[in-house]
Scaffold this motif. Structure first.
Motif, PDB file in Angstrom:
ATOM      1  N   SER A  69      -1.639  -6.536   8.484  1.00 16.40           N
ATOM      2  CA  SER A  69      -1.420  -5.100   8.320  1.00 16.40           C
ATOM      3  C   SER A  69      -2.346  -4.557   7.244  1.00 16.40           C
ATOM      4  O   SER A  69      -2.654  -5.240   6.267  1.00 16.40           O
ATOM      5  CB  SER A  69       0.037  -4.809   7.951  1.00 16.40           C
ATOM      6  N   ASN A  70      -2.789  -3.343   7.447  1.00 13.87           N
ATOM      7  CA  ASN A  70      -3.640  -2.638   6.495  1.00 13.87           C
ATOM      8  C   ASN A  70      -3.058  -1.257   6.223  1.00 13.87           C
ATOM      9  O   ASN A  70      -2.334  -0.700   7.050  1.00 13.87           O
ATOM     10  CB  ASN A  70      -5.064  -2.472   7.030  1.00 13.87           C
ATOM     11  N   THR A 119      -4.911   1.516   5.825  1.00 13.31           N
ATOM     12  CA  THR A 119      -5.737   2.585   6.394  1.00 13.31           C
ATOM     13  C   THR A 119      -6.351   2.166   7.728  1.00 13.31           C
ATOM     14  O   THR A 119      -6.465   0.973   8.034  1.00 13.31           O
ATOM     15  CB  THR A 119      -6.878   2.961   5.443  1.00 13.31           C
ATOM     16  N   LYS A 120      -6.769   3.159   8.485  1.00 13.20           N
ATOM     17  CA  LYS A 120      -7.453   2.883   9.747  1.00 13.20           C
ATOM     18  C   LYS A 120      -8.773   2.155   9.491  1.00 13.20           C
ATOM     19  O   LYS A 120      -9.167   1.273  10.253  1.00 13.20           O
ATOM     20  CB  LYS A 120      -7.722   4.192  10.498  1.00 13.20           C
ATOM     21  N   SER A 145      -8.005  -1.456   8.732  1.00 14.05           N
ATOM     22  CA  SER A 145      -7.588  -2.127   9.960  1.00 14.05           C
ATOM     23  C   SER A 145      -8.792  -2.444  10.841  1.00 14.05           C
ATOM     24  O   SER A 145      -8.911  -3.553  11.382  1.00 14.05           O
ATOM     25  CB  SER A 145      -6.594  -1.240  10.708  1.00 14.05           C
ATOM     26  N   THR A 197      -4.365  -6.526  14.474  1.00 13.82           N
ATOM     27  CA  THR A 197      -4.169  -5.670  13.299  1.00 13.82           C
ATOM     28  C   THR A 197      -3.133  -4.586  13.589  1.00 13.82           C
ATOM     29  O   THR A 197      -2.901  -4.213  14.744  1.00 13.82           O
ATOM     30  CB  THR A 197      -5.492  -4.987  12.874  1.00 13.82           C
ATOM     31  N   THR A 198      -2.531  -4.105  12.507  1.00 10.79           N
ATOM     32  CA  THR A 198      -1.553  -3.030  12.599  1.00 10.79           C
ATOM     33  C   THR A 198      -1.544  -2.286  11.268  1.00 10.79           C
ATOM     34  O   THR A 198      -2.013  -2.812  10.258  1.00 10.79           O
ATOM     35  CB  THR A 198      -0.139  -3.576  12.895  1.00 10.79           C
ATOM     36  N   MET A 199      -1.027  -1.081  11.280  1.00 10.63           N
ATOM     37  CA  MET A 199      -0.823  -0.342  10.041  1.00 10.63           C
ATOM     38  C   MET A 199       0.662  -0.299   9.677  1.00 10.63           C
ATOM     39  O   MET A 199       1.069   0.429   8.776  1.00 10.63           O
ATOM     40  CB  MET A 199      -1.390   1.070  10.170  1.00 10.63           C
TER      41      MET A 199
END
Length: 264
Positions: free
Chosen positions: A33-34, A36-37, A40, A51-53
């Protein structure tokens, strides 16, 4: 997914890189997970993993959850996802100062909890990781954890009371070694050597010296003595370092680092 990372900064990326190089897990078995876009997209492009936010998505998807955020965000992150944990989860903390008991408490239920203290040389497969576990982690679990950490360097399992020492002697010490390399290179530049070449000489000398300690099993003092010929140049340099208080400065730096870790 088999393993998930909440947060994907330099340390998480280094760990994932080792896991992928050694084939511990495949790219489609890892989720990160991050915030920010942009982050990610960077993780997806650089590592090729899922990946995911959404931090909660990591916990829903993975059995092993690595908390790869800064220590000050641990409580907030665990508060966000704690209701999703099950007895099948294993939670891995990599931040100084966050004890096994603290992590288990913030998870809201009895869980398998692991503390790791890796360091940045993991980025080149030469990391050093200290590990400790709570009483719910099985031998098979620990074997899997060490397989993961060995994928980007070496691992030592230690009692939790030594984790602050681990943070000082290996977690933070690459910064001090980089300073030493930089200082040696500066001195070589002062003697007329081109800077790029000076970094090569200084860095390789440190790398080779470290390998001698690890591979010969000899005491560092004995190895030092082998370089110091009577009335030679090296012993003169050693005398100057002793006069300047090198050992004391290093001792005090690591003590300060360990004490700071206890307060986090």
């Amino acid at each position: 997914m088999k393993i998930g990372f909440i947060g994907c900064g330099n340390m998480a990326a280094a760990m994932i890189g080792g896991i992928l190089r050694k084939g511990i897990f495949s790219k489609d078995e890892i989720i990160v997970s991050n915030l920010t876009k942009e982050g990610s997209a960077r993780s997806r492009d650089k590592l090729g993993v899922m990946t995911t936010m959404d931090n909660r998505e990591v916990v829903k998807s993975a059995r092993i959850v690595v908390l790869a955020v800064k220590p000050q965000f641990y409580e907030e992150v665990l508060g966000e996802v704690r209701d999703l944990f099950t007895p099948e989860h294993m939670v891995v903390g990599i931040a100084p100062g966050k004890t096994l008991a603290w992590l288990e408490e913030k998870c809201g239920q009895p869980l398998k909890v692991v503390r790791l203290m890796p360091n940045t040389p993991a980025q080149v497969g030469e990391g050093m990781t200290g590990a400790c576990i709570n009483d719910k982690v099985t031998d098979e679990d620990l074997k899997q954890v060490c397989e993961i950490t060995d994928s980007f360097g070496r691992t030592e399992v230690v009692p939790e009371r030594l984790m602050d020492a681990v943070g000082a002697v290996s977690g933070s010490s690459p910064a001090y070694v980089f300073m030493f390399i930089e200082a040696m290179a500066d001195a070589a530049v002062a003697q007329g050597m081109p800077r790029k070449q000076a970094y090569q000489f200084a860095a390789q000398a440190v790398l080779g010296s470290a390998r001698m300690v690890l591979e010969t099993g000899m005491h560092p003092g004995e190895l030092k003595d082998m370089v110091c010929s009577p009335a030679g140049t090296t012993i003169e340099g050693v005398r100057t370092l002793e006069k300047a208080g090198l050992r004391s400065a290093v001792f005090e730096a690591l003590q300060a680092c360990a004490e700071k870790g206890k307060r986090l």
